[in-house]
Scaffold this active site. Structure first.
Site, short mmCIF file in Angstrom:
data_model
loop_
_atom_site.label_atom_id
_atom_site.label_comp_id
_atom_site.label_asym_id
_atom_site.label_seq_id
_atom_site.Cartn_x
_atom_site.Cartn_y
_atom_site.Cartn_z
N ARG A 70 0.78 -1.12 0.02
CA ARG A 70 0.05 -0.26 -0.04
C ARG A 70 0.82 1.28 0.09
NH1 ARG A 70 -1.58 0.55 4.20
NH2 ARG A 70 -1.10 -1.16 5.49
N TYR A 198 -1.18 -3.69 -6.99
CA TYR A 198 -0.75 -4.26 -5.57
C TYR A 198 -2.19 -4.53 -5.15
CZ TYR A 198 -0.11 -5.29 -1.06
OH TYR A 198 -0.32 -5.87 0.50
N LYS A 207 -9.49 -2.66 1.71
CA LYS A 207 -9.53 -1.30 2.50
C LYS A 207 -9.94 0.02 1.99
CE LYS A 207 -7.22 -3.58 5.18
NZ LYS A 207 -5.70 -4.19 5.34
N HIS A 227 -10.34 -2.49 11.37
CA HIS A 227 -9.41 -3.35 11.07
C HIS A 227 -9.04 -4.46 11.88
CE1 HIS A 227 -4.86 -3.44 9.31
NE2 HIS A 227 -5.64 -4.22 8.76
N SER A 249 -1.21 -3.52 10.25
CA SER A 249 -0.76 -4.49 9.12
C SER A 249 0.39 -5.32 9.46
CB SER A 249 -0.70 -3.71 7.91
OG SER A 249 -1.67 -3.00 7.65
N ARG A 370 2.03 -12.34 -0.56
CA ARG A 370 0.71 -12.62 0.05
C ARG A 370 0.23 -13.73 -0.50
NH1 ARG A 370 -1.63 -8.88 4.16
NH2 ARG A 370 0.00 -7.32 4.33
P1 GTP Z 1 -2.44 -7.58 7.40
O1 GTP Z 1 -2.89 -8.73 6.54
O2 GTP Z 1 -1.31 -6.84 6.83
O3 GTP Z 1 -3.57 -6.72 7.99
O4 GTP Z 1 -1.67 -8.16 8.65
P2 GTP Z 1 -2.20 -9.41 9.99
O5 GTP Z 1 -2.35 -8.52 11.25
O6 GTP Z 1 -3.03 -10.41 9.56
O7 GTP Z 1 -0.74 -10.12 9.93
P3 GTP Z 1 -0.34 -11.44 10.15
O8 GTP Z 1 -0.99 -12.44 10.95
O9 GTP Z 1 0.01 -12.15 8.68
O10 GTP Z 1 1.23 -11.66 10.67
C1 GTP Z 1 2.42 -11.25 10.01
C2 GTP Z 1 3.54 -11.24 10.99
O11 GTP Z 1 3.57 -11.24 12.18
C3 GTP Z 1 4.57 -12.53 10.78
O12 GTP Z 1 5.81 -12.06 10.40
C4 GTP Z 1 4.10 -13.28 11.64
O13 GTP Z 1 5.26 -14.21 11.83
C5 GTP Z 1 4.27 -12.45 12.94
N1 GTP Z 1 3.47 -12.83 14.07
C6 GTP Z 1 2.19 -13.04 14.15
N2 GTP Z 1 1.48 -13.56 15.47
C7 GTP Z 1 2.92 -13.60 16.07
C8 GTP Z 1 3.22 -13.81 17.69
O14 GTP Z 1 2.36 -14.07 18.41
N3 GTP Z 1 4.42 -13.44 17.87
C9 GTP Z 1 5.40 -13.21 17.12
N4 GTP Z 1 6.72 -12.83 17.54
N5 GTP Z 1 5.16 -12.77 15.65
C10 GTP Z 1 4.00 -12.92 15.35
C1 SPV Z 2 -2.95 -4.62 5.27
O1 SPV Z 2 -1.80 -3.90 4.75
O2 SPV Z 2 -3.32 -4.21 6.19
C2 SPV Z 2 -3.30 -5.81 4.54
C3 SPV Z 2 -3.08 -6.10 3.01
O3 SPV Z 2 -4.34 -6.49 5.09
S1 SPV Z 2 -3.60 -4.88 2.06
O4 SPV Z 2 -4.81 -5.54 1.40
O5 SPV Z 2 -2.50 -4.79 1.04
O6 SPV Z 2 -4.07 -3.65 2.60
MN MN Z 3 -4.97 -5.91 7.22
#
Ligand code: GTP
Ligand code: SPV
Ligand code: MN
Length: 596
Positions: A70, A198, A207, A227, A249, A370
């Site tokens: 983004r 993207y 979003k 979010h 994110s 992703r």
């Molecule tokens: P968006 O899709 O961008 O909104 O993100 P999200 O909040 O869904 O993130 P996601 O669960 O994919 O987490 C991404 C990163 O956080 C990865 O690098 C994971 O390894 C790390 N992560 C997630 N949970 C944990 C945790 O409990 N501990 C640690 N140390 N890292 C974590």
């Molecule tokens: C984020 O960046 O919080 C996402 C991925 O969940 S995107 O759809 O690219 O915003």
């Molecule tokens: Mn997100």
């Protein structure tokens, strides 16, 4: 496919006049049409068909190298006045924004097909769902939207003659970074996106609509777009309680939403069910409780770090009908990314399509690579995930990436203080947005990049929502931090599945089953009340996690918090006039308590 909605037809005709497409194709939602589009995109190289034995119906895509996340600096809220967008958003006057993108997009589809995607955020036809029309020249966008949302003829049928739909216009143009704009027009129910391919910039249901436009709609209509992930925790008696959690994110929403409880809990019969992993639309139900609904139909998840141990459910989601973006393409037609396993492929191409070997010293997959996977693939998808009324929330959890300062978990004193806790969230930036990574910034409710109106009004809306129902019906509000580091940079808390231990404490607090210590920032657990049974985690060589480590990450360190107060005050001052007095008073009160 025939569309009888004159407003939709008018929007399509006006768009075609501007974009001058070679031809126009309406997406009807049929598998036959999607399959034909996959064929076409494979023939042009836009996507690659993966090994159909190992990854049936899965595809691979690379974005342009300059177009991988983004772009917050190029994202604008185009409301009638700058004040309505507020100090935390970029603002452009609507007339100027339309004129500028008219010029950029004029004739941009001359050699391309223009696709018209009718889509529904939420179950088609539910009174709480909302319809959008996305116009795009990208088959990749069409295929992703068909996973992430409900698309096609049935959506137009549900819309009928109504004018209540979001007008989304996307054109790849030249993928020119200097002319890349992501524009939201909350007062017009409109979105424009140009020069990007993207995910978050171009899947306009996500979003742009479900957060930026919908947060504005929620403010006007008395509900909330957040979010947040949504999950259910089922206990051994078969009762399920629901939690929504807002993390910025790439800070762990997908991981928490699909969590598998530690062995000891599983043996007793505890289970986690996924309702959503990124966005929650929240309304007050007839019984006065807060109900959360996932408006999406798929997961657009971070690939790196996803593996059989960290998130087996997410990995399972990606075994069929999935599109992988910017990961490593292996010679056998499967995919790889950092953290998938310890066997990186050799002699392959990295996410840019350049020759790559694991010892090159560079990453094979982009840190923000992703997967786009259908929610129905998820082994722990909640039986309630498509309940048109949503699920009732017991708790709302905020959290971010903080190496220091924020303890593992704490509870707010009440709703108003909980809104304060959300408003002072801060987190280190990640690769999900372009720009520096690892810089702490204030990110209230994980909505800094996604709030479609003035952040001060948004805080006031949160406060007002709390006054619409009885205090005992409100979800309890908590804050968590899985990311505390020791001085050498090791994570002090095991995280992932072990986060269930914290969820258990949260639900016990909601049920009034456990005591807590009152501190300057809120209620913190007694270390003994977090169940550590069966926990086996090594923080660093020779240092196994024990109760002393737990105590240290539960400590509220006044000097760090007093330092934080300076930055909170600056942030609140930036929001200015619209800042609710209640929250300004909360800062004063917290400072007094910290100094006491
Ligand atoms: P968006 O899709 O961008 O909104 O993100 P999200 O909040 O869904 O993130 P996601 O669960 O994919 O987490 C991404 C990163 O956080 C990865 O690098 C994971 O390894 C790390 N992560 C997630 N949970 C944990 C945790 O409990 N501990 C640690 N140390 N890292 C974590
Ligand atoms: C984020 O960046 O919080 C996402 C991925 O969940 S995107 O759809 O690219 O915003
Ligand atoms: Mn997100």
């Amino acid at each position: 496919m025939e569309c009888t909605n004159s407003r939709v037809n008018q929007f399509v005709a006006e768009s075609a006049e501007l974009l001058q497409p070679k031809n126009i194709v309406w997406i009807d939602g049929s598998e036959a049409q999607l399959e034909a589009l996959r064929e076409e995109a494979v023939s042009t190289g836009e996507i690659v068909r993966l090994n159909q034995e190992k990854l049936p119906n899965c595809y691979y895509h690379r974005t342009a190298v300059n177009d991988v996340a983004r772009v917050e600096a190029r994202t604008f809220i185009c409301s009638g006045t700058k004040e309505n967008a507020g100090a935390t958003n970029n603002w452009m006057a609507p007339a100027e924004a339309y004129a500028m993108t008219d010029e950029i997009m004029a004739g941009s589809m001359q050699d391309h097909t223009m696709y018209v995607i009718p889509f529904s955020m939420g179950v088609v036809g539910s009174p709480f769902s909302k319809v959008g029309i996305e116009i795009t020249d990208s088959i990749y966008v069409v295929l992703n939207m068909a996973i992430m949302t409900r698309v096609g003829e049935k959506v137009l049928a549900a819309l009928g003659d109504s004018d209540d739909f979001v007008r989304g216009l996307h054109s790849k143009c030249e993928l020119d970074e200097e002319k890349r704009y992501i524009l939201q027009f909350p007062e017009d129910n409109a979105i424009r996106s140009c020069n990007s391919g993207y995910g978050g910039n171009v899947l306009l249901g996500k979003k742009c609509f479900a957060l930026r436009i919908a947060s504005y709609q929620g403010w006007k209509e008395g509900w909330m777009a957040e979010h947040m992930l949504i999950l259910g925790v089922e206990n051994p008696q078969g009762e399920t309680k629901y939690i929504a959690a807002a993390f910025p994110s790439a800070c762990g929403k997908t991981n928490l939403a699909m969590l598998i409880p530690p062995e000891g809990y599983r043996a007793k019969g505890y289970k986690v069910w996924t309702v959503g992993d990124d966005i929650a639309w929240i309304r007050i139900g007839k019984d006065g409780r807060f109900y959360a609904q996932n408006p999406e139909a798929g997961f657009f998840g971070v690939a790196p770090g996803t593996n059989e141990k960290s998130n087996p459910n997410a990995l399972a989601c990606t075994r069929e009908g999935t599109i992988f973006t910017n990961v490593v393409l292996k010679k056998d037609g499967t995919v790889w990314w950092e953290g998938l396993d310890k066997n990186p492929p050799h002699g392959v191409e990295n996410w840019k399509g350049e020759p790559w070997n694991p010892d090159d010293g560079s990453k094979g997959a982009h840190p923000n690579s992703r997967f786009t996977a259908p929610a129905r693939n998820c082994p722990c998808i909640s039986p309630e995930w498509e309940n048109p009324n949503g699920v009732p929330l017991s708790a709302i959890v905020f959290g971010g990436r903080r190496a220091k300062t924020a303890p593992l978990v704490y509870q707010s004193r009440d709703w108003e203080h909980g809104v304060f806790v959300g408003s002072i969230m801060a987190s280190e930036t990640t690769a999900a947005a372009s720009g520096a990574v690892g810089v702490v910034r204030r990110d209230p409710m994980a909505m800094l990049p996604f709030c479609g109106y003035n952040m001060g009004d948004y805080f006031q809306h949160w406060l007002d929502m709390g006054k619409k129902t009885d205090a005992d019906k409100l979800p309890k509000i908590f804050n968590v931090n899985w990311f505390r580091l020791d001085d050498e940079g090791h994570f002090l808390w095991p995280g992932f599945g072990d986060n269930f231990r914290v969820l258990e404490w949260i639900l016990k607090r909601c049920a009034g089953e456990v005591d807590a210590q009152e501190t300057a920032i809120g209620y913190v657990p007694y270390a003994e009340d977090i169940n550590l049974e069966g926990l086996d985690y090594t923080i660093s060589e020779g240092h196994k996690f024990g109760i002393e480590d737990l105590k240290s990450i539960l400590t509220v360190e006044a000097p760090y918090w007093l330092e934080d107060i300076k930055s909170i005050r600056e942030f609140y001052a930036k929001i200015g006039e619209a800042m609710p007095k209640e929250l300004l008073a909360e800062v004063e009160a917290m400072e007094q308590r910290l100094k006491a």
